[in-house]
Design a protein around this motif. Sequence first.
Motif, PDB file in Angstrom:
ATOM      1  N   MET A   1       0.814  -1.066   0.044  1.00 60.70           N
ATOM      2  CA  MET A   1       0.159   0.104  -0.062  1.00 60.70           C
ATOM      3  C   MET A   1       0.825   1.316  -0.123  1.00 60.70           C
ATOM      4  N   ARG A   2       0.433   2.281  -0.747  1.00 57.81           N
ATOM      5  CA  ARG A   2       1.153   3.544  -0.604  1.00 57.81           C
ATOM      6  C   ARG A   2       1.010   4.049   0.616  1.00 57.81           C
ATOM      7  N   THR A   3       1.963   4.914   0.949  1.00 53.39           N
ATOM      8  CA  THR A   3       1.961   5.795   2.250  1.00 53.39           C
ATOM      9  C   THR A   3       0.682   6.716   1.934  1.00 53.39           C
ATOM     10  N   THR A   4      -0.047   7.144   3.037  1.00 59.83           N
ATOM     11  CA  THR A   4      -1.034   8.358   2.922  1.00 59.83           C
ATOM     12  C   THR A   4      -0.399   9.286   3.823  1.00 59.83           C
ATOM     13  N   SER A   5      -0.914  10.465   3.408  1.00 60.15           N
ATOM     14  CA  SER A   5      -0.726  11.625   4.101  1.00 60.15           C
ATOM     15  C   SER A   5      -1.556  11.730   5.532  1.00 60.15           C
ATOM     16  N   ASN A   6      -2.567  10.937   5.551  1.00 54.89           N
ATOM     17  CA  ASN A   6      -3.269  10.989   6.746  1.00 54.89           C
ATOM     18  C   ASN A   6      -2.629   9.816   7.687  1.00 54.89           C
ATOM     19  N   PRO A   7      -2.102  10.255   8.799  1.00 57.44           N
ATOM     20  CA  PRO A   7      -1.595   9.160   9.690  1.00 57.44           C
ATOM     21  C   PRO A   7      -2.596   8.062  10.363  1.00 57.44           C
ATOM     22  N   MET A 185       5.051  14.382  -2.531  1.00 53.03           N
ATOM     23  CA  MET A 185       4.788  15.936  -2.708  1.00 53.03           C
ATOM     24  C   MET A 185       3.685  16.118  -1.650  1.00 53.03           C
ATOM     25  N   ILE A 186       2.632  15.574  -1.535  1.00 54.96           N
ATOM     26  CA  ILE A 186       1.557  15.774  -0.659  1.00 54.96           C
ATOM     27  C   ILE A 186       2.110  15.786   0.880  1.00 54.96           C
ATOM     28  N   ILE A 187       2.783  14.804   1.183  1.00 55.93           N
ATOM     29  CA  ILE A 187       3.203  14.735   2.464  1.00 55.93           C
ATOM     30  C   ILE A 187       4.285  15.629   2.828  1.00 55.93           C
ATOM     31  N   GLY A 188       5.348  15.998   1.918  1.00 54.04           N
ATOM     32  CA  GLY A 188       5.973  17.140   2.027  1.00 54.04           C
ATOM     33  C   GLY A 188       5.157  18.518   2.468  1.00 54.04           C
ATOM     34  N   ALA A 189       4.350  18.541   1.633  1.00 55.06           N
ATOM     35  CA  ALA A 189       3.589  19.983   1.759  1.00 55.06           C
ATOM     36  C   ALA A 189       2.730  20.067   2.773  1.00 55.06           C
ATOM     37  N   LEU A 190       2.259  18.830   3.561  1.00 53.95           N
ATOM     38  CA  LEU A 190       1.512  18.879   4.909  1.00 53.95           C
ATOM     39  C   LEU A 190       2.438  19.191   5.910  1.00 53.95           C
ATOM     40  N   ILE A 191       3.780  18.608   5.777  1.00 55.63           N
ATOM     41  CA  ILE A 191       4.473  18.909   6.755  1.00 55.63           C
ATOM     42  C   ILE A 191       5.171  20.377   6.989  1.00 55.63           C
ATOM     43  N   GLY A 192       5.340  20.846   5.887  1.00 55.95           N
ATOM     44  CA  GLY A 192       5.524  22.358   5.558  1.00 55.95           C
ATOM     45  C   GLY A 192       4.416  23.142   6.217  1.00 55.95           C
ATOM     46  N   VAL A 193       2.961  22.931   5.912  1.00 55.74           N
ATOM     47  CA  VAL A 193       1.971  23.500   6.304  1.00 55.74           C
ATOM     48  C   VAL A 193       1.845  23.485   8.112  1.00 55.74           C
ATOM     49  N   VAL A 194       2.331  22.246   8.647  1.00 58.76           N
ATOM     50  CA  VAL A 194       2.303  22.119   9.931  1.00 58.76           C
ATOM     51  C   VAL A 194       3.350  23.176  10.549  1.00 58.76           C
ATOM     52  N   VAL A 195       4.646  23.022   9.978  1.00 59.85           N
ATOM     53  CA  VAL A 195       5.672  23.953  10.493  1.00 59.85           C
ATOM     54  C   VAL A 195       5.299  25.317  10.427  1.00 59.85           C
ATOM     55  N   LEU A 196       4.703  25.709   9.383  1.00 56.32           N
ATOM     56  CA  LEU A 196       4.366  27.221   9.111  1.00 56.32           C
ATOM     57  C   LEU A 196       3.459  27.637  10.238  1.00 56.32           C
ATOM     58  N   SER A 197       2.438  26.660  10.322  1.00 52.95           N
ATOM     59  CA  SER A 197       1.339  26.933  11.401  1.00 52.95           C
ATOM     60  C   SER A 197       1.913  27.273  12.665  1.00 52.95           C
ATOM     61  N   LEU A 198       2.669  26.174  13.197  1.00 53.97           N
ATOM     62  CA  LEU A 198       3.306  26.431  14.304  1.00 53.97           C
ATOM     63  C   LEU A 198       4.272  27.673  14.699  1.00 53.97           C
ATOM     64  N   GLY A 199       4.984  27.907  13.603  1.00 52.78           N
ATOM     65  CA  GLY A 199       5.828  29.049  13.654  1.00 52.78           C
ATOM     66  C   GLY A 199       4.885  30.319  13.582  1.00 52.78           C
TER      67      GLY A 199
END
Length: 283
Positions: A1-7, A185-199
């Motif tokens: 199975m492919r990895t999903t962005s939803n943990p 790409m989606i997982i990377g973008a999701l991580i970026g959004v989380v980091v920016l939101s925390l910042g």
Amino acid sequence: MRTTSNPVFRNLPKQEGSGYASFGSAAAGAGQMTQQFGQPQYTQAEPYTTGPAQRAMTIDDVVTKTGITLGVLTVAAIISYVLVNSNVDLAAPFVIGGGLIGLVLVLVATFGRKMDNPAIVLAYAAAEGVFLGALSFMFTDITFGGTGGSTLIAQAVLGTFGVFFGMLVVYKTGAIRVTPRLTRMIIGALIGVVVLSLGNLIASFFTPGGLGLRDGGGLAIIFSLVCIGIAAFSFLLDFDAADQLIRAQAPEKAAWGVAFGLTVTLVWLYVEILRLLSYFNSD
């Protein structure tokens, strides 16, 4: 199975060995027979066995469990909204309490591998319903500087399910294929959004408006659009993960995990759409 962005989908029930369907024993047996007799002996692969009291998950199970979960969330949201409308002092406790409980339940379900537990899934739905009902009131009521009222909430709900069903059509028609590259790409973008939101949250403690990602300005609008886009594409990965579980004949209870994961993404998408609409309705 492919990895999903939803943990939530990452720890759903799997067959021991690699993948969901077990072909390991047949392959090992073939190897031993080849060594002994010099010719391969082929054995028909056994499907995923769910035990005498279980059956394989179907798309009907996913639809039913997701409907039940969203039903609980909706009822809790309506009750929360009505209570806050009667007493605005309940808004902050409902938002903070519901949000924190929902977050804790997501962590427990994900890391404790209990995402297919209906009690946890429905408790999460109830907590998020309380959170969303109060948050919706705060975004749309003049008491908290909001505008739009129930009309804005209706628009956000329609927009959320519009995106959901739109991405379902995109997935089913194969207009956008779920590939490992798209997943990364989606997982990377999701991580970026989380980091920016925390910042932005940390910066808001020292500077009014923080980094400007949630102040209603041009940058905030762009950030919300990016979040909505990422949430929308996350549905593709979630649909693919659910499809893989069905094909692998995962146990019926895994449908609760699928419903859980889809609800998490829907909640995030609704909040972002509501926030974006509030920007355009503010003076």
